[in-house]
Design a protein around this motif. Structure first.
Motif, mmCIF file in Angstrom:
data_model
loop_
_atom_site.group_PDB
_atom_site.id
_atom_site.type_symbol
_atom_site.label_atom_id
_atom_site.label_comp_id
_atom_site.label_asym_id
_atom_site.label_seq_id
_atom_site.Cartn_x
_atom_site.Cartn_y
_atom_site.Cartn_z
ATOM 1 N N GLY A 28 -44.014 -10.715 21.636
ATOM 2 C CA GLY A 28 -42.589 -10.402 21.614
ATOM 3 C C GLY A 28 -41.720 -11.603 21.950
ATOM 4 N N ALA A 29 -42.278 -12.542 22.717
ATOM 5 C CA ALA A 29 -41.491 -13.701 23.134
ATOM 6 C C ALA A 29 -41.635 -14.886 22.193
ATOM 7 C CB ALA A 29 -41.902 -14.120 24.546
ATOM 8 N N THR A 30 -42.682 -14.889 21.380
ATOM 9 C CA THR A 30 -42.940 -16.096 20.582
ATOM 10 C C THR A 30 -42.800 -15.892 19.080
ATOM 11 O OG1 THR A 30 -45.287 -15.560 20.619
ATOM 12 C CG2 THR A 30 -44.512 -17.119 22.277
ATOM 13 N N SER A 31 -42.625 -14.644 18.622
ATOM 14 C CA SER A 31 -42.582 -14.422 17.173
ATOM 15 C C SER A 31 -41.172 -14.646 16.641
ATOM 16 C CB SER A 31 -43.073 -13.011 16.850
ATOM 17 O OG SER A 31 -42.375 -12.057 17.624
ATOM 18 N N PHE A 32 -40.821 -15.898 16.511
ATOM 19 C CA PHE A 32 -39.499 -16.253 15.988
ATOM 20 C C PHE A 32 -39.503 -16.248 14.475
ATOM 21 C CE2 PHE A 32 -39.314 -18.072 20.198
ATOM 22 C CZ PHE A 32 -38.048 -17.712 20.603
ATOM 23 N N ALA A 101 -33.753 -9.033 26.240
ATOM 24 C CA ALA A 101 -33.085 -9.956 27.175
ATOM 25 C C ALA A 101 -32.275 -10.994 26.396
ATOM 26 C CB ALA A 101 -34.128 -10.641 28.059
ATOM 27 N N PHE A 102 -32.875 -11.531 25.330
ATOM 28 C CA PHE A 102 -32.208 -12.546 24.502
ATOM 29 C C PHE A 102 -30.916 -12.000 23.901
ATOM 30 C CE2 PHE A 102 -31.291 -14.747 20.586
ATOM 31 C CZ PHE A 102 -31.725 -16.055 20.745
ATOM 32 N N MET A 103 -30.992 -10.802 23.298
ATOM 33 C CA MET A 103 -29.817 -10.277 22.588
ATOM 34 C C MET A 103 -28.749 -9.748 23.547
ATOM 35 S SD MET A 103 -30.073 -11.126 19.523
ATOM 36 C CE MET A 103 -28.465 -10.484 19.061
ATOM 37 N N VAL B 63 -29.213 -4.709 18.133
ATOM 38 C CA VAL B 63 -28.488 -3.510 18.582
ATOM 39 C C VAL B 63 -28.154 -3.606 20.071
ATOM 40 C CG1 VAL B 63 -29.462 -1.989 16.804
ATOM 41 C CG2 VAL B 63 -30.573 -2.135 19.046
ATOM 42 N N ALA B 64 -28.982 -4.348 20.850
ATOM 43 C CA ALA B 64 -28.688 -4.532 22.284
ATOM 44 C C ALA B 64 -27.397 -5.319 22.459
ATOM 45 C CB ALA B 64 -29.856 -5.234 22.985
ATOM 46 N N ALA B 65 -27.189 -6.330 21.611
ATOM 47 C CA ALA B 65 -25.954 -7.124 21.691
ATOM 48 C C ALA B 65 -24.751 -6.263 21.309
ATOM 49 C CB ALA B 65 -26.050 -8.344 20.781
ATOM 50 N N LEU B 66 -24.920 -5.391 20.300
ATOM 51 C CA LEU B 66 -23.822 -4.490 19.935
ATOM 52 C C LEU B 66 -23.505 -3.562 21.104
ATOM 53 C CD1 LEU B 66 -24.732 -3.387 16.271
ATOM 54 C CD2 LEU B 66 -23.421 -5.368 17.042
ATOM 55 N N PRO B 74 -25.063 -1.176 30.523
ATOM 56 C CA PRO B 74 -25.560 0.176 30.186
ATOM 57 C C PRO B 74 -25.561 0.404 28.669
ATOM 58 C CG PRO B 74 -23.935 0.293 31.952
ATOM 59 C CD PRO B 74 -23.923 -1.123 31.447
ATOM 60 N N GLY B 75 -24.556 -0.134 28.000
ATOM 61 C CA GLY B 75 -24.486 0.005 26.548
ATOM 62 C C GLY B 75 -25.677 -0.653 25.864
ATOM 63 N N ALA B 76 -26.068 -1.829 26.370
ATOM 64 C CA ALA B 76 -27.217 -2.536 25.790
ATOM 65 C C ALA B 76 -28.476 -1.691 25.936
ATOM 66 C CB ALA B 76 -27.397 -3.893 26.472
ATOM 67 N N PHE B 77 -28.673 -1.125 27.138
ATOM 68 C CA PHE B 77 -29.858 -0.293 27.371
ATOM 69 C C PHE B 77 -29.842 0.940 26.477
ATOM 70 C CE2 PHE B 77 -30.575 -2.609 31.375
ATOM 71 C CZ PHE B 77 -31.956 -2.717 31.328
#
Lengths: 204, 174
Positions: A28-32, A101-103, B63-66, B74-77
């Motif tokens: 999940g952390a490396t599949s760019f 976490a990134f997004m 979708v987490a950023a949205l 809380p919206g991200a979660f």
């Protein structure tokens, strides 16, 4: 002459819940850059040998038929094979946490700096590049999946329905999908094998 | 905060449309996020969607950023949970009963029948994204260069996206 003992087909090796979590977290952390499926195969089949290729393809074909992304569907299916529901849960969590976490951080940064002219300009470039990338991915897959005139017709109808006639995605999915499924109904002339239907497999 | 139930509904619904990949849901996402709920503008949605191409893991984690933009953490979660958990449960259940479905004749029909529909939905999604992202000759040229570079070379797509950011920062400042 002695007969060879019946060897059962190789089953999935035992994996601990922690081991499953860490393995999927790394993927999940490396599949760019898309193509999570290739990373999954390399980790699960080649490195860990938790699954063999035929298991992997079987899970892939389940994943493709269902809604949801291949990255998460495959994590759940493989995790379940390895350790039941707890394996499925930690595999999915491991796959999702780094990107989440990134997004989320990207959302925060965008809120704070998104109106900066330099950032806006860079994001316009990112968006244009993303269009090129996504179009190329679908061009490659589309070329493989158009097997006859009927398939090409279905693609055209789906595109026109959404882009020109502004129909909503679920209506097109159900309507055009029903036509496609009926065309390939059991007992209809078999012109393709299911193996050719694996084109979606390179998507996440 | 009061948007959270709507966030949960919208993203759970969108997740059911992701047959063959996330792009299929894009036109409906634009409709709901921009036109119906007015959570953000179309350019903002395009920016976050495109940044999502740089994220590791599932490419629809954007979708987490949205969700973050709509209702903070809380919206991200909620957005991520709503997008990934319902389809996840469906997959888990189908995975369990798969041996029974294996020889179900309609399974092959569904797989073969939906494949071209999925391509069509993704092409429509790409057109919808392109209409917003391609605004002038520079963005059109950039998209074309990335298109051919992806088809003709083995370059990592994430590098192409970062290249787009650099070109944009230099050439697209207003």
């Amino acid at each position: 002459m002695s007969t060879a003992p019946v060897v059962p087909a190789p089953t999935s090796k035992k994996a601990s819940v922690l081991d499953i979590f860490v393995t999927f977290l790394i993927i999940g952390a490396t599949s760019f850059g898309g193509g999570v499926v290739a990373y999954l195969r390399s980790a699960l089949v080649t490195k860990k040998q938790w699954l063999d290729d035929s298991n992997f393809l079987e899970l892939m074909s389940i994943s493709n038929t269902l809604p949801g992304l291949n990255a998460t569907n495959m994590s759940i299916l493989a995790g379940n094979r390895l350790r039941g529901w707890s394996g499925a849960l930690v595999a999915m969590l491991g796959m999702c946490l780094p990107g989440f976490a990134f997004m989320t951080a990207a959302g925060v940064l965008y809120g704070a700096r998104g109106d900066n002219p330099l950032i806006t300009a860079a994001l316009k470039g990112v968006a244009a590049a993303a269009v090129g990338l996504i179009a190329a991915t679908w061009y490659q897959l589309g070329r493989k999946s158009v097997r006859d005139a009927f398939d090409a017709f279905v693609i055209l109808i789906a595109v026109l329905a959404i882009v020109e006639f502004k129909l909503s995605v679920p209506i097109v999915l159900l309507g055009v999908g029903a036509i496609g499924i009926f065309h390939h109904r059991p007992g209809a002339a078999k012109t393709h094998t299911i193996g050719e239907g694996k084109w979606i497999s390179s998507l996440q | 905060m009061d948007q959270l139930p709507a966030v949960a509904r919208v993203f759970a619904y969108l997740s059911l449309l992701t047959i063959g990949g996330g792009m299929a849901a894009f036109p409906e996402m634009k409709n709901l996020v921009v036109d119906v709920h007015h959570w953000m503008t179309f350019p903002q949605l395009i920016h976050l969607y495109s940044v999502g191409q740089l994220a590791p893991g599932p490419n629809m984690m954007m979708v987490a950023a949205l969700g973050e933009r709509i209702s903070g953490l809380p919206g991200a979660f909620i957005a991520a949970a709503a997008f990934f958990i319902p389809t996840g449960i469906l997959t888990f259940v189908v995975g369990k009963v798969w041996d029974k479905l294996k020889n179900w004749p309609w399974r092959t029909s569904i797989q073969l029948g939906l494949a071209p529909v999925a391509v069509g939905l993704a092409v429509a999604g790409t057109i919808s994204l392109g209409k917003g992202a391609i605004q002038d000759w520079i963005t059109a040229g950039l998209a074309l260069i990335v298109f051919f570079a992806t088809l003709k070379t083995k370059i990592n797509p994430a590098l192409l996206i970062l290249g787009g950011a650099v070109v944009g920062a230099i050439a697209l400042r207003v």
